[in-house]
Design an enzyme around this catalytic site. Structure first.
Site, mmCIF file in Angstrom:
data_model
loop_
_atom_site.group_PDB
_atom_site.id
_atom_site.type_symbol
_atom_site.label_atom_id
_atom_site.label_comp_id
_atom_site.label_asym_id
_atom_site.label_seq_id
_atom_site.Cartn_x
_atom_site.Cartn_y
_atom_site.Cartn_z
ATOM 1 C CG ASP A 180 12.164 0.988 2.262
ATOM 2 O OD1 ASP A 180 11.854 -0.079 1.714
ATOM 3 O OD2 ASP A 180 12.492 1.062 3.460
ATOM 4 C CE1 TYR A 309 10.879 -3.764 7.216
ATOM 5 C CE2 TYR A 309 12.871 -2.834 8.174
ATOM 6 C CZ TYR A 309 12.113 -3.151 7.064
ATOM 7 O OH TYR A 309 12.580 -2.852 5.814
ATOM 8 C CG HIS A 362 12.919 -0.363 -3.009
ATOM 9 N ND1 HIS A 362 11.572 -0.163 -2.782
ATOM 10 C CD2 HIS A 362 13.506 -0.313 -1.784
ATOM 11 C CE1 HIS A 362 11.357 -0.017 -1.491
ATOM 12 N NE2 HIS A 362 12.511 -0.083 -0.862
#
Length: 385
Positions: A180, A309, A362
């Site tokens: 990630d 982000y 993930h």
């Protein structure tokens, strides 16, 4: 490298904070759910209510703190921000340093069960030659690194912080591994500090110059189909990232005020990004899920974790320039973010190991510890510092 100061750290959970959490959970103002919709509208009603009930009345917060304090931890001041990390030196004289970097919505708890086998393999049924000095940082703005203090704490600055800490610890050459955001950060470190990063291993390998508009010319039929699946996933399951990148503070208020809201937001991704055949509890028990949620809650860092982000352009952050250091790639079958190999190799120009794993998703280190250990050990065994 900027000056770095380091001091020991220990997790302490205030009983008043536990009481506050339990009170908030007891007073949750639940929304309505349409009948028999399961996970199709988002997080399932039955699952999240059971999880929050256990968080309120069954979860052992003392044992949670003990798990976090099982290994030496430190706080560093670097580049104007705080960085929490584990630093576990191996008893094996030939051990080599390895940095493990998590992503969102994970945390350092993803690696807790791996620190022992990696740092002292003989005590866990392994071989001495597989030993590492293990360094596990909490990303800036995540967990015990605390909320970020300034704007601009992006992937480049995060990599610089970790590299500065490694230099201060006395490691001039080391290995890095990530998934990630961890894969993005470690890839940027490999790009920016090739004199220090001897080899890179990732379990999410972005590819191509742009995302989502990656050129597909030259892909064979199987790769084109894989890229189409990635595009479909991004179209239906990337809204969280656009919200966190455009309005992180708006979302932060809800996440910081409601533990049930925080749990619902994060558990949705554990369900969506893990191969579990419709039963999330078959791969993650409540204690492991709540270890991760509790780190976010007690540190008040849900909102600051979103800032990563915002500080990066989500549409293009996957597009590294080039990574030339030796690279290993492990692709777990349930990983939704899968780029075709030919696109990956536009970014990672020295892929020396490519593993396709039949199970796992993930959160590979968290879910499939043994498989993760095998592929990471196998790759770095072939690499020299």
């Amino acid at each position: 490298m900027s000056a770095v100061t380091i001091k020991p750290f220990e997790v302490v959970i205030d009983p008043a904070d536990v009481a506050d959490l339990r009170g908030r959970l007891a007073r949750t103002r639940w929304t309505d759910w349409l009948p028999e919709t399961g996970w199709t509208y988002g997080t399932d009603e039955t699952f999240i209510k059971r999880l929050c009930s256990y968080w309120q009345d069954g979860f052992d917060f003392g044992a949670f703190a003990a798990r976090l304090n099982a290994y030496p931890q430190f706080l560093a001041e670097a580049h104007g921000e705080r960085l929490h990390f584990y630093h576990v030196r191996s008893p094996v004289a030939t051990a080599r340093p390895l940095v493990l970097v998590h992503g969102w919505p994970g945390s350092i708890v993803e690696f807790l069960d791996l620190i022992g086998p990696l740092s002292d393999p003989e005590a866990h049924g392994g071989k001495a030659e597989d030993a590492f000095h293990v360094i596990v940082p909490s990303l800036p703005g995540y967990g015990f690194s605390g909320p970020t203090r300034h704007t601009g704490v992006n992937v480049e600055r995060t990599g610089a912080m970790i590299a500065s800490v490694m230099e201060t610890l006395g490691y001039s050459r080391y290995f890095v591994q990530g998934g990630d955001w961890g894969s993005i950060v470690t890839s940027r470190m490999a790009q920016d500090y090739p004199q220090a990063v001897a080899a890179l291993h990732v379990n999410m390998a972005p590819g191509g110059p742009n995302n989502p508009a990656i050129p597909v010319e030259g892909l064979d039929e199987a790769e084109a189909a894989e890229y189409a699946r990635l595009g479909q996933h991004m179209a239906i399951d990337a809204a969280y990232a656009f919200i966190q990148s455009t309005r992180p503070q708006t979302l932060a208020v809800a996440m910081n005020d409601s533990p049930a809201g925080l749990a619902t937001w994060i558990i949705d991704k554990f369900y969506a990004w893990t191969d579990h055949g419709g039963d999330l509890e078959s791969v993650f028990d409540f204690d492991h899920l709540l270890d991760n949620l509790s780190v976010y809650w007690f540190t008040g860092t849900a909102g600051s974790s979103f800032r990563l982000y915002h500080e990066n352009n989500f549409r293009t952050v996957y597009a590294h320039a080039v990574v030339d250091v030796p690279t290993g790639v492990a692709r777990f079958a349930g990983e939704p973010f899968r780029w075709p190999r030919s696109l990956v190799e536009r970014t990672y120009r020295n892929v020396q190991d490519w593993q396709e794993l039949p199970h796992g998703g993930h959160f590979a280190a968290f879910q499939r510890k043994d498989d993760f250990l095998r592929v990471v050990r196998g790759f770095f065994a072939s690499q020299a510092l």
